[in-house]
Motif scaffolding. Structure first.
Motif, PDB file in Angstrom:
ATOM      1  N   GLY A  56     -85.638 -59.080 -15.312  1.00  0.00           N
ATOM      2  CA  GLY A  56     -85.902 -58.547 -16.645  1.00  0.00           C
ATOM      3  C   GLY A  56     -84.656 -58.478 -17.499  1.00  0.00           C
ATOM      4  O   GLY A  56     -84.667 -58.835 -18.685  1.00  0.00           O
ATOM      5  N   ARG A  57     -83.547 -58.039 -16.895  1.00  0.00           N
ATOM      6  CA  ARG A  57     -82.292 -57.963 -17.642  1.00  0.00           C
ATOM      7  C   ARG A  57     -81.815 -59.347 -18.067  1.00  0.00           C
ATOM      8  O   ARG A  57     -81.341 -59.537 -19.198  1.00  0.00           O
ATOM      9  CB  ARG A  57     -81.236 -57.257 -16.794  1.00  0.00           C
ATOM     10  N   CYS A  58     -81.945 -60.330 -17.171  1.00  0.00           N
ATOM     11  CA  CYS A  58     -81.532 -61.694 -17.521  1.00  0.00           C
ATOM     12  C   CYS A  58     -82.356 -62.239 -18.679  1.00  0.00           C
ATOM     13  O   CYS A  58     -81.813 -62.846 -19.608  1.00  0.00           O
ATOM     14  CB  CYS A  58     -81.666 -62.616 -16.311  1.00  0.00           C
ATOM     15  N   LEU A  59     -83.677 -62.029 -18.639  1.00  0.00           N
ATOM     16  CA  LEU A  59     -84.524 -62.497 -19.739  1.00  0.00           C
ATOM     17  C   LEU A  59     -84.131 -61.827 -21.054  1.00  0.00           C
ATOM     18  O   LEU A  59     -84.104 -62.471 -22.103  1.00  0.00           O
ATOM     19  CB  LEU A  59     -85.999 -62.214 -19.439  1.00  0.00           C
ATOM     20  N   ALA A  60     -83.830 -60.545 -20.984  1.00  0.00           N
ATOM     21  CA  ALA A  60     -83.413 -59.837 -22.194  1.00  0.00           C
ATOM     22  C   ALA A  60     -82.089 -60.379 -22.709  1.00  0.00           C
ATOM     23  O   ALA A  60     -81.900 -60.576 -23.912  1.00  0.00           O
ATOM     24  CB  ALA A  60     -83.289 -58.343 -21.904  1.00  0.00           C
ATOM     25  N   GLU A  86     -81.282 -45.721  -8.663  1.00  0.00           N
ATOM     26  CA  GLU A  86     -81.256 -46.065 -10.090  1.00  0.00           C
ATOM     27  C   GLU A  86     -80.414 -47.313 -10.254  1.00  0.00           C
ATOM     28  O   GLU A  86     -79.275 -47.363  -9.774  1.00  0.00           O
ATOM     29  CB  GLU A  86     -80.698 -44.908 -10.926  1.00  0.00           C
ATOM     30  N   LEU A  87     -80.971 -48.315 -10.913  1.00  0.00           N
ATOM     31  CA  LEU A  87     -80.312 -49.616 -11.048  1.00  0.00           C
ATOM     32  C   LEU A  87     -79.795 -49.803 -12.461  1.00  0.00           C
ATOM     33  O   LEU A  87     -80.540 -49.648 -13.430  1.00  0.00           O
ATOM     34  CB  LEU A  87     -81.294 -50.741 -10.698  1.00  0.00           C
ATOM     35  N   VAL A  88     -78.543 -50.181 -12.599  1.00  0.00           N
ATOM     36  CA  VAL A  88     -77.940 -50.342 -13.911  1.00  0.00           C
ATOM     37  C   VAL A  88     -78.641 -51.416 -14.732  1.00  0.00           C
ATOM     38  O   VAL A  88     -78.703 -51.330 -15.973  1.00  0.00           O
ATOM     39  CB  VAL A  88     -76.431 -50.646 -13.791  1.00  0.00           C
ATOM     40  N   ASP A  89     -79.194 -52.444 -14.074  1.00  0.00           N
ATOM     41  CA  ASP A  89     -79.876 -53.509 -14.803  1.00  0.00           C
ATOM     42  C   ASP A  89     -81.044 -52.983 -15.637  1.00  0.00           C
ATOM     43  O   ASP A  89     -81.392 -53.569 -16.669  1.00  0.00           O
ATOM     44  CB  ASP A  89     -80.413 -54.578 -13.841  1.00  0.00           C
ATOM     45  N   VAL A  90     -81.686 -51.895 -15.181  1.00  0.00           N
ATOM     46  CA  VAL A  90     -82.871 -51.398 -15.883  1.00  0.00           C
ATOM     47  C   VAL A  90     -82.530 -50.829 -17.256  1.00  0.00           C
ATOM     48  O   VAL A  90     -83.038 -51.323 -18.274  1.00  0.00           O
ATOM     49  CB  VAL A  90     -83.637 -50.379 -15.015  1.00  0.00           C
ATOM     50  N   PRO A  91     -81.678 -49.801 -17.366  1.00  0.00           N
ATOM     51  CA  PRO A  91     -81.372 -49.319 -18.714  1.00  0.00           C
ATOM     52  C   PRO A  91     -80.604 -50.333 -19.549  1.00  0.00           C
ATOM     53  O   PRO A  91     -80.772 -50.382 -20.772  1.00  0.00           O
ATOM     54  CB  PRO A  91     -80.540 -48.053 -18.459  1.00  0.00           C
ATOM     55  N   TRP A  92     -79.794 -51.153 -18.893  1.00  0.00           N
ATOM     56  CA  TRP A  92     -79.072 -52.196 -19.624  1.00  0.00           C
ATOM     57  C   TRP A  92     -80.068 -53.168 -20.253  1.00  0.00           C
ATOM     58  O   TRP A  92     -80.008 -53.461 -21.455  1.00  0.00           O
ATOM     59  CB  TRP A  92     -78.133 -52.914 -18.656  1.00  0.00           C
ATOM     60  N   GLY A  93     -81.000 -53.652 -19.460  1.00  0.00           N
ATOM     61  CA  GLY A  93     -81.996 -54.592 -19.970  1.00  0.00           C
ATOM     62  C   GLY A  93     -82.929 -53.963 -20.992  1.00  0.00           C
ATOM     63  O   GLY A  93     -83.211 -54.551 -22.035  1.00  0.00           O
ATOM     64  N   LEU A  94     -83.410 -52.740 -20.713  1.00  0.00           N
ATOM     65  CA  LEU A  94     -84.303 -52.068 -21.659  1.00  0.00           C
ATOM     66  C   LEU A  94     -83.581 -51.760 -22.965  1.00  0.00           C
ATOM     67  O   LEU A  94     -84.187 -51.782 -24.043  1.00  0.00           O
ATOM     68  CB  LEU A  94     -84.861 -50.788 -21.037  1.00  0.00           C
ATOM     69  N   GLY A  95     -82.291 -51.492 -22.870  1.00  0.00           N
ATOM     70  CA  GLY A  95     -81.516 -51.272 -24.089  1.00  0.00           C
ATOM     71  C   GLY A  95     -81.463 -52.513 -24.954  1.00  0.00           C
ATOM     72  O   GLY A  95     -81.609 -52.447 -26.184  1.00  0.00           O
ATOM     73  N   MET A  96     -81.281 -53.666 -24.326  1.00  0.00           N
ATOM     74  CA  MET A  96     -81.256 -54.926 -25.074  1.00  0.00           C
ATOM     75  C   MET A  96     -82.619 -55.244 -25.673  1.00  0.00           C
ATOM     76  O   MET A  96     -82.722 -55.716 -26.810  1.00  0.00           O
ATOM     77  CB  MET A  96     -80.773 -56.059 -24.166  1.00  0.00           C
ATOM     78  N   VAL A  97     -83.683 -54.990 -24.897  1.00  0.00           N
ATOM     79  CA  VAL A  97     -85.041 -55.226 -25.397  1.00  0.00           C
ATOM     80  C   VAL A  97     -85.324 -54.337 -26.603  1.00  0.00           C
ATOM     81  O   VAL A  97     -85.839 -54.795 -27.635  1.00  0.00           O
ATOM     82  CB  VAL A  97     -86.084 -54.972 -24.289  1.00  0.00           C
ATOM     83  N   ALA A  98     -84.989 -53.059 -26.477  1.00  0.00           N
ATOM     84  CA  ALA A  98     -85.232 -52.129 -27.579  1.00  0.00           C
ATOM     85  C   ALA A  98     -84.390 -52.484 -28.802  1.00  0.00           C
ATOM     86  O   ALA A  98     -84.866 -52.385 -29.943  1.00  0.00           O
ATOM     87  CB  ALA A  98     -84.923 -50.705 -27.116  1.00  0.00           C
ATOM     88  N   GLN A  99     -83.166 -52.920 -28.580  1.00  0.00           N
ATOM     89  CA  GLN A  99     -82.310 -53.325 -29.694  1.00  0.00           C
ATOM     90  C   GLN A  99     -82.932 -54.502 -30.434  1.00  0.00           C
ATOM     91  O   GLN A  99     -82.973 -54.523 -31.673  1.00  0.00           O
ATOM     92  CB  GLN A  99     -80.920 -53.692 -29.181  1.00  0.00           C
ATOM     93  N   ALA A 100     -83.428 -55.489 -29.694  1.00  0.00           N
ATOM     94  CA  ALA A 100     -84.046 -56.663 -30.317  1.00  0.00           C
ATOM     95  C   ALA A 100     -85.301 -56.292 -31.093  1.00  0.00           C
ATOM     96  O   ALA A 100     -85.621 -56.919 -32.101  1.00  0.00           O
ATOM     97  CB  ALA A 100     -84.379 -57.698 -29.253  1.00  0.00           C
ATOM     98  N   ALA A 101     -85.999 -55.250 -30.625  1.00  0.00           N
ATOM     99  CA  ALA A 101     -87.249 -54.824 -31.271  1.00  0.00           C
ATOM    100  C   ALA A 101     -86.996 -53.851 -32.421  1.00  0.00           C
ATOM    101  O   ALA A 101     -87.944 -53.422 -33.092  1.00  0.00           O
ATOM    102  CB  ALA A 101     -88.166 -54.182 -30.240  1.00  0.00           C
ATOM    103  N   GLY A 102     -85.735 -53.495 -32.651  1.00  0.00           N
ATOM    104  CA  GLY A 102     -85.414 -52.582 -33.733  1.00  0.00           C
ATOM    105  C   GLY A 102     -85.631 -51.118 -33.387  1.00  0.00           C
ATOM    106  O   GLY A 102     -85.658 -50.272 -34.279  1.00  0.00           O
ATOM    107  N   ARG A 103     -85.764 -50.814 -32.094  1.00  0.00           N
ATOM    108  CA  ARG A 103     -85.951 -49.419 -31.663  1.00  0.00           C
ATOM    109  C   ARG A 103     -84.573 -48.838 -31.339  1.00  0.00           C
ATOM    110  O   ARG A 103     -84.169 -48.733 -30.186  1.00  0.00           O
ATOM    111  CB  ARG A 103     -86.894 -49.344 -30.455  1.00  0.00           C
ATOM    112  N   ALA A 104     -83.851 -48.502 -32.380  1.00  0.00           N
ATOM    113  CA  ALA A 104     -82.429 -48.186 -32.257  1.00  0.00           C
ATOM    114  C   ALA A 104     -82.142 -46.997 -31.354  1.00  0.00           C
ATOM    115  O   ALA A 104     -81.242 -47.049 -30.506  1.00  0.00           O
ATOM    116  CB  ALA A 104     -81.826 -47.954 -33.636  1.00  0.00           C
ATOM    117  N   GLU A 105     -82.871 -45.900 -31.530  1.00  0.00           N
ATOM    118  CA  GLU A 105     -82.583 -44.699 -30.748  1.00  0.00           C
ATOM    119  C   GLU A 105     -82.841 -44.944 -29.267  1.00  0.00           C
ATOM    120  O   GLU A 105     -82.057 -44.520 -28.409  1.00  0.00           O
ATOM    121  CB  GLU A 105     -83.409 -43.519 -31.265  1.00  0.00           C
TER     122      GLU A 105
END
Length: 207
Positions: A56-60, A86-105
């Motif tokens: 998921g992180r790689c795709l993001a 807890e895996l660092v890839d998860v919040p890292w990847g979700l952060g990138m996904v949310a950033q791309a979607a404009g979900r800044a917070e």
């Protein structure tokens, strides 16, 4: 191919995906990370979670199919919780996904957590990626002092890592923040930093 429970599959496919990414073959990189996730779905939760989170992180990161990236990351988060990790890839990847979607917070919250995990595990590369994104988002929100703080942390980290590309992006982000504050010399500093950034010739810096 090794059995689904064999972590060697994850290691091999991560390496192959990185090679294809470096060669600009994003379709091949995408195929390899998805193959890895499917190959390890039946593994123990700890291994399966790592595979899903990495995919998921790689795709993001390569900006391919954010919806699928988010689904893989959330599935990985659930499995990781089952395994008590807890895996660092998860919040890292979700952060990138949310950033791309404009979900800044949401993006900032996830990347801030990834930053904590990266520091705890001693991974300066992930730390630098998170700092750069957090600084960039602060700039977009007009939070220049926050951007300067994050870019300053990135600059110090880059110096320790001896990474000219990270140094250039830290300087560019800082110059942008100073430019938004109408500081003298910021425009010239930005031009120099951008020239150095192009010399570094790294997709991760120019993304």
């Amino acid at each position: 191919r090794p059995t689904p429970g064999n972590a060697t599959v994850l290691e091999i496919d991560v390496d192959l995906a990185a090679i294809h990414y470096a060669e600009d073959d994003l379709s091949a990189a995408e195929r390899h990370v998805l193959d890895q996730a499917e190959a390890l779905r039946g593994a123990e939760p700890r291994v399966a979670a790592a595979a899903l989170a990495n995919a998921g992180r790689c795709l993001a990161q390569i900006e391919r199919d954010h919806a699928r990236a988010e689904a893989l990351l959330r599935e990985g988060r659930e499995l990781a919780a089952t395994a008590g990790i807890e895996l660092v890839d998860v919040p890292w990847g979700l952060g990138m996904v949310a950033q791309a979607a404009g979900r800044a917070e949401e993006a900032r919250r996830e990347l801030a957590r990834a930053l904590v995990l990266a520091r705890a595990s001693g991974d300066p590369w992930i730390e630098s990626q998170c700092l750069a994104r957090l600084a960039a988002m602060a700039l977009e929100q007009g939070e220049n002092e926050v951007a300067l703080a994050s870019s300053g942390e990135l600059a110090r980290l880059a110096e320790r890592m001896d990474e000219p590309g990270d140094t250039a992006i830290a300087n560019a982000l800082a110059a942008l923040a100073r430019l938004q504050q109408s500081e003298s010399g910021a425009e010239a500093d930005l031009a120099v930093a951008l020239a150095n950034l192009r010399t570094a010739d790294s997709k991760s810096y120019l993304a």
